[in-house]
Design a protein around this motif. Structure first.
Motif, PDB file in Angstrom:
ATOM      1  N   ALA A  37       0.833  -1.208   0.000  1.00 19.84           N
ATOM      2  CA  ALA A  37       0.000   0.000   0.000  1.00 19.84           C
ATOM      3  C   ALA A  37       0.866   1.256   0.000  1.00 19.84           C
ATOM      4  CB  ALA A  37      -0.932  -0.001   1.208  1.00 19.84           C
ATOM      5  N   GLN A  38       1.942   1.244   0.767  1.00 16.07           N
ATOM      6  CA  GLN A  38       2.852   2.400   0.804  1.00 16.07           C
ATOM      7  C   GLN A  38       3.506   2.617  -0.555  1.00 16.07           C
ATOM      8  OE1 GLN A  38       5.448   1.395   4.044  1.00 16.07           O
ATOM      9  NE2 GLN A  38       4.151   2.381   5.581  1.00 16.07           N
ATOM     10  N   LEU A  39       3.919   1.520  -1.193  1.00 14.45           N
ATOM     11  CA  LEU A  39       4.508   1.630  -2.533  1.00 14.45           C
ATOM     12  C   LEU A  39       3.495   2.202  -3.522  1.00 14.45           C
ATOM     13  CD1 LEU A  39       6.559  -1.668  -2.954  1.00 14.45           C
ATOM     14  CD2 LEU A  39       7.441   0.668  -3.025  1.00 14.45           C
ATOM     15  N   ALA A  40       2.267   1.697  -3.452  1.00 16.95           N
ATOM     16  CA  ALA A  40       1.223   2.169  -4.361  1.00 16.95           C
ATOM     17  C   ALA A  40       0.943   3.651  -4.147  1.00 16.95           C
ATOM     18  CB  ALA A  40      -0.053   1.346  -4.181  1.00 16.95           C
ATOM     19  N   GLN A  41       0.873   4.062  -2.885  1.00 15.56           N
ATOM     20  CA  GLN A  41       0.574   5.459  -2.586  1.00 15.56           C
ATOM     21  C   GLN A  41       1.733   6.387  -2.938  1.00 15.56           C
ATOM     22  OE1 GLN A  41      -0.525   5.094   1.526  1.00 15.56           O
ATOM     23  NE2 GLN A  41      -2.682   4.769   1.042  1.00 15.56           N
ATOM     24  N   SER A  42       2.935   5.853  -3.007  1.00 15.66           N
ATOM     25  CA  SER A  42       4.079   6.694  -3.369  1.00 15.66           C
ATOM     26  C   SER A  42       4.252   6.810  -4.882  1.00 15.66           C
ATOM     27  CB  SER A  42       5.362   6.165  -2.731  1.00 15.66           C
ATOM     28  OG  SER A  42       5.715   4.915  -3.298  1.00 15.66           O
ATOM     29  N   ASN A  43       3.468   6.040  -5.625  1.00 19.97           N
ATOM     30  CA  ASN A  43       3.495   6.115  -7.082  1.00 19.97           C
ATOM     31  C   ASN A  43       2.528   7.225  -7.513  1.00 19.97           C
ATOM     32  OD1 ASN A  43       2.229   5.390  -9.785  1.00 19.97           O
ATOM     33  ND2 ASN A  43       3.970   3.988  -9.759  1.00 19.97           N
ATOM     34  N   ALA A  44       3.024   8.235  -8.188  1.00 22.36           N
ATOM     35  CA  ALA A  44       2.208   9.412  -8.540  1.00 22.36           C
ATOM     36  C   ALA A  44       0.973   9.046  -9.367  1.00 22.36           C
ATOM     37  CB  ALA A  44       3.061  10.429  -9.293  1.00 22.36           C
ATOM     38  N   LYS A  45       1.107   8.122 -10.287  1.00 21.74           N
ATOM     39  CA  LYS A  45      -0.033   7.775 -11.144  1.00 21.74           C
ATOM     40  C   LYS A  45      -1.096   7.007 -10.369  1.00 21.74           C
ATOM     41  CE  LYS A  45       2.465   8.341 -15.312  1.00 21.74           C
ATOM     42  NZ  LYS A  45       3.127   7.882 -16.453  1.00 21.74           N
TER      43      LYS A  45
END
Length: 115
Positions: A74-82
């Motif tokens: 979830a953290q990785l996903a939220q750190s992805n701008a798109k």
């Protein structure tokens, strides 16, 4: 006089697709899909969410390891701008869905308020 609610629902569907919020979500989805890294991360995040939801619905316990993996994903996903843009657009659209649901439930709610 018979009311065909499905005609109204189809008009609502058409109107819903024309809202700025839906168009923004559609654009965010396209932009995310066009980026292979974002798409792969999003699919991983979504698959993990579905797996954990299924476990919960079946009454299975989610291990600490699974929970930690979910949090990292979830953290990785939220750190992805798109992906973050997609989440924001989805949240904005959710407000419209909640309002439609509130309006649709109003007649049912009023039936029970008589008690």
């Amino acid at each position: 006089m018979t009311v065909n609610i499905y005609d109204d629902i189809n008009r609502l569907d058409s109107s819903f697709r024309k809202t700025a919020e839906f168009i923004a979500l559609e654009k965010a989805v396209i932009e995310m899909k066009d980026d292979e890294e974002s798409l792969a991360l999003f699919k991983s995040f979504r698959d993990l969410q579905l797996t954990l939801q299924e476990k919960q619905q079946q009454g299975e316990e989610i291990s600490g390891e699974e929970l930690e993996h979910a949090q990292k994903t979830a953290q990785l996903a939220q750190s992805n701008a798109k992906i973050e843009s997609l989440f924001v657009a989805e949240s904005n659209l959710s407000g419209i869905v909640e309002e439609v649901n509130r309006v649709l439930m109003k007649p049912i709610k009023s039936l029970y308020e008589a008690f």
